[in-house]
Design a protein around this motif. Structure first.
Motif, PDB file in Angstrom:
ATOM      1  N   ASN A 126       0.874  -1.179   0.000  1.00 15.30           N
ATOM      2  CA  ASN A 126       0.000   0.000   0.000  1.00 15.30           C
ATOM      3  C   ASN A 126       0.908   1.224   0.000  1.00 15.30           C
ATOM      4  O   ASN A 126       1.440   1.615   1.038  1.00 15.30           O
ATOM      5  CB  ASN A 126      -0.913  -0.015   1.227  1.00 15.30           C
ATOM      6  N   ALA A 130       0.538   4.441  -0.254  1.00 16.20           N
ATOM      7  CA  ALA A 130       0.174   5.575   0.596  1.00 16.20           C
ATOM      8  C   ALA A 130       0.526   5.299   2.065  1.00 16.20           C
ATOM      9  O   ALA A 130       0.971   6.206   2.794  1.00 16.20           O
ATOM     10  CB  ALA A 130      -1.314   5.876   0.457  1.00 16.20           C
ATOM     11  N   GLU A 131       0.341   4.059   2.489  1.00 15.81           N
ATOM     12  CA  GLU A 131       0.644   3.695   3.876  1.00 15.81           C
ATOM     13  C   GLU A 131       2.141   3.756   4.137  1.00 15.81           C
ATOM     14  O   GLU A 131       2.580   4.236   5.195  1.00 15.81           O
ATOM     15  CB  GLU A 131       0.114   2.297   4.160  1.00 15.81           C
ATOM     16  N   GLN A 166       3.156   7.383   4.349  1.00 15.04           N
ATOM     17  CA  GLN A 166       2.736   7.954   5.630  1.00 15.04           C
ATOM     18  C   GLN A 166       3.684   7.549   6.746  1.00 15.04           C
ATOM     19  O   GLN A 166       4.039   8.375   7.609  1.00 15.04           O
ATOM     20  CB  GLN A 166       1.309   7.503   5.957  1.00 15.04           C
ATOM     21  N   GLU A 167       4.114   6.294   6.753  1.00 17.70           N
ATOM     22  CA  GLU A 167       5.067   5.853   7.779  1.00 17.70           C
ATOM     23  C   GLU A 167       6.382   6.618   7.667  1.00 17.70           C
ATOM     24  O   GLU A 167       6.962   7.022   8.681  1.00 17.70           O
ATOM     25  CB  GLU A 167       5.322   4.355   7.664  1.00 17.70           C
TER      26      GLU A 167
END
Length: 295
Positions: A83, A85-86, A89-90
């Motif tokens: 993913n 986007a995930e 973000q991390e």
């Protein structure tokens, strides 16, 4: 990224018999690797069973390794997923100040095209505040990151500094070594062909077996980097049976049995993985005894 030349090890996450994280055993493994001459440590790679760790458990692993390492060796953190986007973000929210680079696996399960793989890592490179090591492991991801895609990424983004190449294909690795930008590192992700890759111009290895036999394995890679193949292959043939054994019934079940035989940690893995059977455990134990009697 000269600090990433040589032997890095993909650390396991040791568990107690109740399946909780054994932080004291993890500290022992870190110290064992440092004392054995390893050049850097990789935290929360596939070998760490990070797919079965909660967010809080991952934080415990990270802090335990940082504490045990105490600034001795460069640290690389596994930050990847399917993913995009995930992952981005991390990278934007996690404190990465203790790490020299991230190791980010090519997206698994989704089976993206080469353009999809490129766009995934483009987003990661633009989000990451520290250097990025690509990780190609088709046996786990179900898609192969082709040399053309790797070279495109290496040329387009200065902070994409290396690839852990674990396709098990020496010809593919040689294409990368031949055409890569000058300072881009091609790192083996396969223990068995790490030495041939180094002799062909690779920068070293991110290893599983290296944490079980750090002195012997890291010396083999150093000899390879110094273009001393005859001496290096003595270690290759000394350790080759153990490399086969630790992957025979899945990773990290095999290397955890090595640590059990060394008296460093339990051989506990989390489902859906299971420990090695009694026959393989005996073979691994016999090998550990043999190596310790030879060196």
């Amino acid at each position: 990224m000269q600090s990433l030349i040589g032997t890095g090890v993909a650390l396991v996450t040791p568990f107690k018999k109740d399946f909780s994280i054994d932080t004291e055993a993890l500290k022992r493994i870190v110290c064992f690797s440092i004392d054995g001459g390893i050049e850097y440590l990789v935290v929360l790679g596939t070998t760490a069973e990070n797919a079965t760790l909660s967010f809080n458990e991952k934080e415990i692993v990270i802090q335990t390794v940082i504490e045990a390492n105490n600034g001795s060796l460069p640290l690389v953190l596994g930050v990847g997923g399917n993913n995009t986007a995930e992952v981005v973000q991390e990278l934007k929210t996690r404190d990465l100040s203790a790490f020299a680079a991230i190791l980010s696996v090519s997206p698994y399960y989704n089976k993206p095209t080469q353009e999809g793989i490129y766009q995934h890592f483009k987003a990661i490179a633009e989000a990451s505040p520290i250097p990025v090591i690509l990780y190609n492991v088709p046996g786990r991801t179900a898609s192969n990151m082709l040399p053309a895609t790797v070279l495109r990424l290496a040329n387009d983004f200065e902070n994409i500094v290396a690839i852990k190449e674990a396709a098990g294909d020496i010809v593919q690795s040689m294409k990368l070594i031949k055409d890569k930008p000058k300072d881009f590192l091609v790192i083996s992700g396969d223990d068995m062909i790490a030495l041939p890759m180094v002799l062909a111009g690779g920068a070293g290895v991110i290893s599983v077996i290296g944490q079980g036999f750090p002195k012997e394995f890291s010396e083999m890679i150093r000899l390879g980097l110094n273009k001393k193949p005859d001496e290096a292959f003595k270690y290759q043939y000394l350790l080759s049976d153990s490399i086969d054994m630790i992957f025979e019934q899945g990773n990290p079940a095999g290397i955890k049995q090595v640590f059990m035989s060394l008296g460093i940690s339990e051989n506990i893995v989390r489902l859906p993985l299971v420990i090695v059977d009694d026959l393989l455990a005996k073979r691994i134990n016999d090998f550990v005894i043999k190596i310790n009697n030879q060196v």
